[in-house]
Write a protein that holds these residues in place. Structure first.
Motif, PDB file in Angstrom:
ATOM      1  N   GLY A   1      28.243  -7.944 -23.595  1.00 12.78           N
ATOM      2  CA  GLY A   1      28.744  -7.753 -22.323  1.00 12.78           C
ATOM      3  C   GLY A   1      30.163  -8.340 -22.215  1.00 12.78           C
ATOM      4  N   PHE A   2      30.107  -9.933 -21.914  1.00 12.62           N
ATOM      5  CA  PHE A   2      30.730 -10.752 -22.230  1.00 12.62           C
ATOM      6  C   PHE A   2      32.036 -10.947 -22.421  1.00 12.62           C
ATOM      7  CE2 PHE A   2      27.372 -12.386 -18.686  1.00 12.62           C
ATOM      8  CZ  PHE A   2      28.208 -12.030 -17.825  1.00 12.62           C
ATOM      9  N   THR A   3      31.261 -11.275 -23.985  1.00 12.00           N
ATOM     10  CA  THR A   3      32.187 -11.126 -25.144  1.00 12.00           C
ATOM     11  C   THR A   3      33.374 -10.024 -24.718  1.00 12.00           C
ATOM     12  OG1 THR A   3      30.774 -12.420 -26.778  1.00 12.00           O
ATOM     13  CG2 THR A   3      32.674 -11.267 -27.703  1.00 12.00           C
ATOM     14  N   ALA A   4      32.837  -9.274 -25.104  1.00  8.18           N
ATOM     15  CA  ALA A   4      34.188  -8.038 -25.018  1.00  8.18           C
ATOM     16  C   ALA A   4      35.193  -7.570 -24.257  1.00  8.18           C
ATOM     17  CB  ALA A   4      33.238  -6.131 -24.973  1.00  8.18           C
ATOM     18  N   PHE A   5      34.056  -8.105 -22.586  1.00  8.05           N
ATOM     19  CA  PHE A   5      35.369  -8.083 -21.692  1.00  8.05           C
ATOM     20  C   PHE A   5      36.478  -9.420 -21.692  1.00  8.05           C
ATOM     21  CE2 PHE A   5      36.390 -11.089 -17.766  1.00  8.05           C
ATOM     22  CZ  PHE A   5      36.356  -9.805 -16.797  1.00  8.05           C
ATOM     23  N   PHE A   6      34.968 -11.075 -21.649  1.00 13.73           N
ATOM     24  CA  PHE A   6      36.271 -12.103 -22.252  1.00 13.73           C
ATOM     25  C   PHE A   6      37.710 -11.689 -23.384  1.00 13.73           C
ATOM     26  CE2 PHE A   6      33.450 -14.409 -20.031  1.00 13.73           C
ATOM     27  CZ  PHE A   6      34.249 -15.049 -18.959  1.00 13.73           C
ATOM     28  N   THR A   7      37.136 -10.732 -24.852  1.00 18.25           N
ATOM     29  CA  THR A   7      38.456 -11.268 -25.494  1.00 18.25           C
ATOM     30  C   THR A   7      39.439  -9.815 -25.359  1.00 18.25           C
ATOM     31  OG1 THR A   7      36.353 -10.412 -27.601  1.00 18.25           O
ATOM     32  CG2 THR A   7      38.596  -9.514 -27.728  1.00 18.25           C
ATOM     33  N   PHE A   8      39.297  -8.766 -24.291  1.00 15.84           N
ATOM     34  CA  PHE A   8      39.815  -7.944 -23.877  1.00 15.84           C
ATOM     35  C   PHE A   8      40.473  -8.808 -22.983  1.00 15.84           C
ATOM     36  CE2 PHE A   8      37.184  -4.664 -25.193  1.00 15.84           C
ATOM     37  CZ  PHE A   8      38.300  -3.732 -26.127  1.00 15.84           C
ATOM     38  N   ALA A   9      40.333  -9.538 -21.975  1.00 14.98           N
ATOM     39  CA  ALA A   9      40.832 -10.253 -21.392  1.00 14.98           C
ATOM     40  C   ALA A   9      41.537 -11.082 -21.229  1.00 14.98           C
ATOM     41  CB  ALA A   9      40.312 -10.730 -20.146  1.00 14.98           C
ATOM     42  N   ILE A  10      41.734 -11.825 -22.217  1.00 12.32           N
ATOM     43  CA  ILE A  10      42.125 -12.686 -23.275  1.00 12.32           C
ATOM     44  C   ILE A  10      43.901 -12.248 -23.463  1.00 12.32           C
ATOM     45  CG2 ILE A  10      42.124 -14.838 -25.132  1.00 12.32           C
ATOM     46  CD1 ILE A  10      39.652 -15.557 -23.730  1.00 12.32           C
ATOM     47  N   MET A  11      43.322 -11.039 -24.778  1.00 14.25           N
ATOM     48  CA  MET A  11      43.829 -10.796 -25.314  1.00 14.25           C
ATOM     49  C   MET A  11      45.319  -9.786 -24.616  1.00 14.25           C
ATOM     50  SD  MET A  11      43.465  -6.876 -28.207  1.00 14.25           S
ATOM     51  CE  MET A  11      42.009  -7.555 -28.664  1.00 14.25           C
TER      52      MET A  11
END
Length: 370
Positions: A338-348
């Protein structure tokens, strides 16, 4: 290429926006890395030296038989047998006892009195897993981050870093294609309505309102049940429901500027309508268009992730950030998903918004940075 004064001013304005400039640099580095994903994350070596020959599995197909094995299928480079075949020059004994044969060859230079060929080697990418590589050596799925899997594995023991790299690439490419198609349709429709006006504008405006109020999600769900979704089919579906957001701002700019003096002068000189629309009027509408462009791109990325999250998007064979978010929801005992998906979308999405904010200001003649 020599830039004219207007282009130089726009470029200077963009560079003066430090947040946009650094966002562009960071995003460009990330995007270039993902474009070369096969050379960054792959379960095939970049280079193999076998019997004094150099081979490139990342670019070409090599069967196990090409390395002295038994099968004509593609070599499994992670398997002990194939590693032993490459390192010892194709000794058949590797198929029975790969580790023991290689150890004997490394210590004595021969196996049971038979000299081995020149030792071979493999050069692996930084992440020796592709987005669909299943690691059977992992004890449990999903597994926590470690030295082998930097962000852990998902519920099928696939490397999360590799899936993020490939998923980032396909999400950005999907959004860019959607933005290009949507912009082409929306700008053409809005320019036609605003320039000609009258019954053309009224009729087209009613059609746009009808199209804009159609339940796009339900239509996509119905079509996904009727057809097998692919990258291009889903791209066209999203684009056909995204172009209407540009029509209103482009139409308003063309309605405002169509009676300006330079437009009347162009008509008096016999300049064609298409030339006036796209050479003289469209640049004035670019600021309003670029204002909405980041929303189209981020909306396309979010739409793809939402459809993949619901299981209605790309096929399961594609790397998907939405599917990674779904695993994070279903696997609360694996918070790294969940953290990986969240930070990937947030940064992108943050980087894209900052970049297009700078592009919008660069095209705005009222904006001047020092």
């Amino acid at each position: 290429m020599k830039l004219n004064p207007l282009q130089r001013r726009r470029l200077a304005n963009f560079r003066a926006n430090r947040r946009a400039l650094w966002s562009f640099r960071i995003f460009l580095v990330i995007f270039l890395v993902t474009l070369c994903a096969e050379f960054v994350a792959n379960d095939k070596p970049l280079v193999v030296r076998y019997q004094d020959e150099f081979r490139f599995p990342v670019l070409s197909f090599y069967s196990e038989a090409d390395f002295g094995g038994e099968f004509e299928t593609e070599a499994e480079y992670h398997s002990p047998e194939v590693r032993c075949l490459i390192r010892t020059g194709g000794l058949e004994a590797c198929l029975d006892d790969p580790e023991g044969v290689y150890r004997q060859a490394a210590e004595t230079g021969a196996v049971d009195g038979t000299p081995v060929a020149a030792p071979g080697w493999m050069l692996w990418p930084p992440i020796p897993f592709s987005y669909d590589t299943i690691n059977y050596d992992v004890a449990s799925a999903p597994s926590a981050p470690d030295r082998v899997h930097w962000l852990g594995t998902d519920d099928q023991t696939r490397d999360v870093v590799a899936r993020v790299i490939y998923g980032f690439r396909i999400s950005v490419l999907f959004a860019l294609v959607v933005a290009v198609i949507s912009s082409a349709i929306g700008i053409a429709a809005g320019a036609t309505q605003g320039y000609f006006g009258g019954w053309i504008d009224l009729t087209a405006q009613r059609l746009v309102e009808i199209w804009q109020n159609m339940p796009s999600l339900y239509i996509i769900i119905i079509l996904s049940a009727m057809f097998t979704m692919s990258f291009w089919l889903l791209t066209l579906l999203i684009a056909f429901f995204s172009w209407t957001s540009l029509v209103h701002v482009v139409r308003a700019e063309f309605l405002r500027a169509r009676n300006f003096e330079y437009v009347r002068a162009a008509r008096a000189l016999g300049v064609g309508d298409v030339t006036i629309m796209f050479r003289h009027l469209l640049p004035n509408a670019m600021v309003a268009t670029l204002t909405l462009l980041p929303f189209i791109i981020t909306g396309a990325i979010g739409g793809l992730a939402a459809l993949d999250f619901l299981g209605l998007g790309l096929p399961a064979s594609y790397p998907s950030l939405g599917e990674l978010a779904l695993q994070g929801k279903n696997r609360l005992n694996a918070p790294w998903l969940g953290f990986t998906a969240f930070f990937t979308f947030a940064i992108m999405l943050s980087l894209l918004v900052f970049i297009f904010e700078g592009v919008r200001d660069a095209f705005d003649p009222r904006k001047t940075f020092k």
